[in-house]
Design a protein around this motif. Structure first.
Motif, PDB file in Angstrom:
ATOM      1  N   SER A 187      46.861  19.764  34.874  1.00 50.15           N
ATOM      2  CA  SER A 187      46.275  19.594  33.548  1.00 50.15           C
ATOM      3  C   SER A 187      44.879  18.977  33.612  1.00 50.15           C
ATOM      4  CB  SER A 187      47.180  18.727  32.669  1.00 50.15           C
ATOM      5  OG  SER A 187      47.239  17.409  33.166  1.00 50.15           O
ATOM      6  N   TRP A 188      44.608  18.213  34.663  1.00 47.62           N
ATOM      7  CA  TRP A 188      43.304  17.568  34.815  1.00 47.62           C
ATOM      8  C   TRP A 188      42.261  18.503  35.430  1.00 47.62           C
ATOM      9  CZ3 TRP A 188      42.464  17.980  39.901  1.00 47.62           C
ATOM     10  CH2 TRP A 188      43.567  17.936  40.765  1.00 47.62           C
ATOM     11  N   CYS A 189      42.687  19.695  35.814  1.00 45.62           N
ATOM     12  CA  CYS A 189      41.795  20.679  36.446  1.00 45.62           C
ATOM     13  C   CYS A 189      41.023  21.413  35.348  1.00 45.62           C
ATOM     14  CB  CYS A 189      42.634  21.652  37.277  1.00 45.62           C
ATOM     15  SG  CYS A 189      41.794  23.179  37.730  1.00 45.62           S
ATOM     16  N   TYR A 190      39.854  20.876  35.038  1.00 45.80           N
ATOM     17  CA  TYR A 190      39.028  21.446  33.978  1.00 45.80           C
ATOM     18  C   TYR A 190      37.644  21.741  34.524  1.00 45.80           C
ATOM     19  CZ  TYR A 190      36.763  22.087  29.509  1.00 45.80           C
ATOM     20  OH  TYR A 190      36.076  22.632  28.465  1.00 45.80           O
ATOM     21  N   PRO A 191      37.081  22.897  34.306  1.00 45.84           N
ATOM     22  CA  PRO A 191      37.531  23.927  33.379  1.00 45.84           C
ATOM     23  C   PRO A 191      38.359  25.048  34.024  1.00 45.84           C
ATOM     24  CG  PRO A 191      35.288  24.419  34.003  1.00 45.84           C
ATOM     25  CD  PRO A 191      35.683  23.137  34.724  1.00 45.84           C
ATOM     26  N   ALA A 192      38.413  25.116  35.344  1.00 45.44           N
ATOM     27  CA  ALA A 192      38.982  26.297  36.020  1.00 45.44           C
ATOM     28  C   ALA A 192      40.419  26.615  35.604  1.00 45.44           C
ATOM     29  CB  ALA A 192      38.885  26.140  37.536  1.00 45.44           C
ATOM     30  N   CYS A 193      41.311  25.634  35.592  1.00 42.62           N
ATOM     31  CA  CYS A 193      42.713  25.908  35.234  1.00 42.62           C
ATOM     32  C   CYS A 193      42.827  26.339  33.772  1.00 42.62           C
ATOM     33  CB  CYS A 193      43.594  24.695  35.520  1.00 42.62           C
ATOM     34  SG  CYS A 193      43.790  24.351  37.291  1.00 42.62           S
ATOM     35  N   HIS A 229      43.741  33.331  46.640  1.00 42.02           N
ATOM     36  CA  HIS A 229      42.497  33.170  45.897  1.00 42.02           C
ATOM     37  C   HIS A 229      42.278  31.698  45.574  1.00 42.02           C
ATOM     38  CE1 HIS A 229      39.159  34.359  43.375  1.00 42.02           C
ATOM     39  NE2 HIS A 229      39.571  33.432  42.528  1.00 42.02           N
ATOM     40  N   VAL A 230      41.095  31.194  45.889  1.00 41.86           N
ATOM     41  CA  VAL A 230      40.711  29.819  45.593  1.00 41.86           C
ATOM     42  C   VAL A 230      39.816  29.829  44.363  1.00 41.86           C
ATOM     43  CG1 VAL A 230      39.483  27.777  46.437  1.00 41.86           C
ATOM     44  CG2 VAL A 230      40.868  29.139  48.014  1.00 41.86           C
ATOM     45  N   GLY A 231      40.129  28.991  43.389  1.00 38.40           N
ATOM     46  CA  GLY A 231      39.367  28.937  42.152  1.00 38.40           C
ATOM     47  C   GLY A 231      40.072  29.738  41.068  1.00 38.40           C
ATOM     48  N   ALA A 232      39.455  29.769  39.887  1.00 31.10           N
ATOM     49  CA  ALA A 232      40.044  30.496  38.764  1.00 31.10           C
ATOM     50  C   ALA A 232      40.089  31.995  39.075  1.00 31.10           C
ATOM     51  CB  ALA A 232      39.236  30.244  37.494  1.00 31.10           C
ATOM     52  N   VAL A 233      41.228  32.590  38.869  1.00 30.90           N
ATOM     53  CA  VAL A 233      41.388  34.030  39.098  1.00 30.90           C
ATOM     54  C   VAL A 233      40.697  34.780  37.967  1.00 30.90           C
ATOM     55  CG1 VAL A 233      43.062  35.901  39.291  1.00 30.90           C
ATOM     56  CG2 VAL A 233      43.585  33.697  40.270  1.00 30.90           C
ATOM     57  N   THR A 234      39.954  35.808  38.339  1.00 30.86           N
ATOM     58  CA  THR A 234      39.302  36.644  37.334  1.00 30.86           C
ATOM     59  C   THR A 234      40.233  37.793  36.960  1.00 30.86           C
ATOM     60  OG1 THR A 234      38.314  38.118  38.966  1.00 30.86           O
ATOM     61  CG2 THR A 234      37.029  36.138  38.353  1.00 30.86           C
ATOM     62  N   PRO A 235      40.013  38.413  35.802  1.00 30.80           N
ATOM     63  CA  PRO A 235      40.841  39.563  35.429  1.00 30.80           C
ATOM     64  C   PRO A 235      40.799  40.683  36.475  1.00 30.80           C
ATOM     65  CG  PRO A 235      39.676  38.758  33.499  1.00 30.80           C
ATOM     66  CD  PRO A 235      39.125  37.995  34.691  1.00 30.80           C
ATOM     67  N   ALA A 236      39.645  40.942  37.054  1.00 34.59           N
ATOM     68  CA  ALA A 236      39.526  42.026  38.046  1.00 34.59           C
ATOM     69  C   ALA A 236      40.340  41.722  39.304  1.00 34.59           C
ATOM     70  CB  ALA A 236      38.061  42.259  38.409  1.00 34.59           C
ATOM     71  N   ILE A 237      40.262  40.499  39.789  1.00 35.17           N
ATOM     72  CA  ILE A 237      41.032  40.122  40.984  1.00 35.17           C
ATOM     73  C   ILE A 237      42.518  40.154  40.673  1.00 35.17           C
ATOM     74  CG2 ILE A 237      41.589  38.201  42.530  1.00 35.17           C
ATOM     75  CD1 ILE A 237      38.569  37.512  42.462  1.00 35.17           C
ATOM     76  N   MET A 238      42.905  39.606  39.528  1.00 35.06           N
ATOM     77  CA  MET A 238      44.318  39.588  39.155  1.00 35.06           C
ATOM     78  C   MET A 238      44.871  41.007  39.089  1.00 35.06           C
ATOM     79  SD  MET A 238      47.042  37.812  38.419  1.00 35.06           S
ATOM     80  CE  MET A 238      46.643  36.180  37.797  1.00 35.06           C
ATOM     81  N   GLU A 239      44.181  41.894  38.404  1.00 37.59           N
ATOM     82  CA  GLU A 239      44.657  43.264  38.235  1.00 37.59           C
ATOM     83  C   GLU A 239      44.754  43.977  39.583  1.00 37.59           C
ATOM     84  OE1 GLU A 239      46.180  46.465  36.087  1.00 37.59           O
ATOM     85  OE2 GLU A 239      45.837  44.411  35.430  1.00 37.59           O
ATOM     86  N   ALA A 240      43.730  43.835  40.407  1.00 37.58           N
ATOM     87  CA  ALA A 240      43.733  44.503  41.707  1.00 37.58           C
ATOM     88  C   ALA A 240      44.880  44.001  42.584  1.00 37.58           C
ATOM     89  CB  ALA A 240      42.397  44.299  42.418  1.00 37.58           C
ATOM     90  N   GLN A 241      45.093  42.701  42.615  1.00 35.66           N
ATOM     91  CA  GLN A 241      46.130  42.134  43.473  1.00 35.66           C
ATOM     92  C   GLN A 241      47.535  42.450  42.946  1.00 35.66           C
ATOM     93  OE1 GLN A 241      45.664  40.967  46.521  1.00 35.66           O
ATOM     94  NE2 GLN A 241      43.515  41.464  46.172  1.00 35.66           N
ATOM     95  N   VAL A 242      47.719  42.389  41.639  1.00 34.02           N
ATOM     96  CA  VAL A 242      49.028  42.715  41.065  1.00 34.02           C
ATOM     97  C   VAL A 242      49.345  44.185  41.305  1.00 34.02           C
ATOM     98  CG1 VAL A 242      50.297  42.972  38.891  1.00 34.02           C
ATOM     99  CG2 VAL A 242      49.103  40.831  39.402  1.00 34.02           C
TER     100      VAL A 242
END
Length: 172
Positions: free
Chosen positions: A67-73, A152-165
């Motif tokens: 919860s303290w991970c701002y803004p990435a989380c 993946h390190v850091g906030a996942v982007t929509p493109a990375i999420m879609e490709a990996q899923v």
């Protein structure tokens, strides 16, 4: 002045040693990729249990957050829930692991983003240590055979999420 490395393939030069060395957690490749994902069993926030062994045969997106991970989380949270809703019917499992957090703050985060996928705290940071987590957020994509296919390190982007899923769902 040396350029700071932004990817695993870039390195910064250590002037004292005269060598090129990795700079930052994004620059350090995980030795776990293509290896069996470490097993875990955690008590979830809803009072149940979540265990990797129970998910065998299913692709898993394992996200470490706080919860303290701002803004990435906060940036990636809506994407995690949207991905879960979109693909749970196709067998994808999503699991969140909250690390180094206060229970009340973690529960407020879960409620804020309306998470409906399993989430659990990691008391003593055992699971995050087993996965070699440097910080949050970090996301592991685990194939049907229980191997880590991608980290993946850091906030996942929509493109990375879609490709990996898609890669996880298509792999046999």
């Amino acid at each position: 002045m040396e350029e700071v490395a932004d990817s695993p393939r870039q390195c910064a030069r250590d002037p004292a040693l005269g060598l090129r060395v990795p700079h930052g957690p994004k620059a350090i490749p995980s030795p776990l990729v293509q290896k069996a994902a470490p097993e875990f069993r955690l008590k979830s926030f809803d009072g149940g249990e979540v265990a990797l062994a129970d998910l065998k045969g299913k692709p898993v997106v394992l996200n470490f957050w706080a919860s303290w991970c701002y803004p990435a989380c906060y940036e990636e949270a809506p994407l995690l829930e949207a991905t879960w809703k979109k693909y749970q019917g196709r067998g994808l499992m999503m699991v969140g692991v909250d690390i180094q957090d206060k229970d009340a703050n973690a529960r407020e985060f879960l409620q804020r983003f309306g998470f409906t996928f399993p989430n659990a705290p990691d008391p003593g940071s055992k699971v995050s240590i087993d996965y070699g987590v440097y910080g949050v957020p970090e996301t592991f994509f685990i194939d049907r055979h229980g191997r880590i296919a991608y980290k993946h390190v850091g906030a996942v982007t929509p493109a990375i999420m879609e490709a990996q899923v898609q890669s996880l769902l298509q792999a046999k």
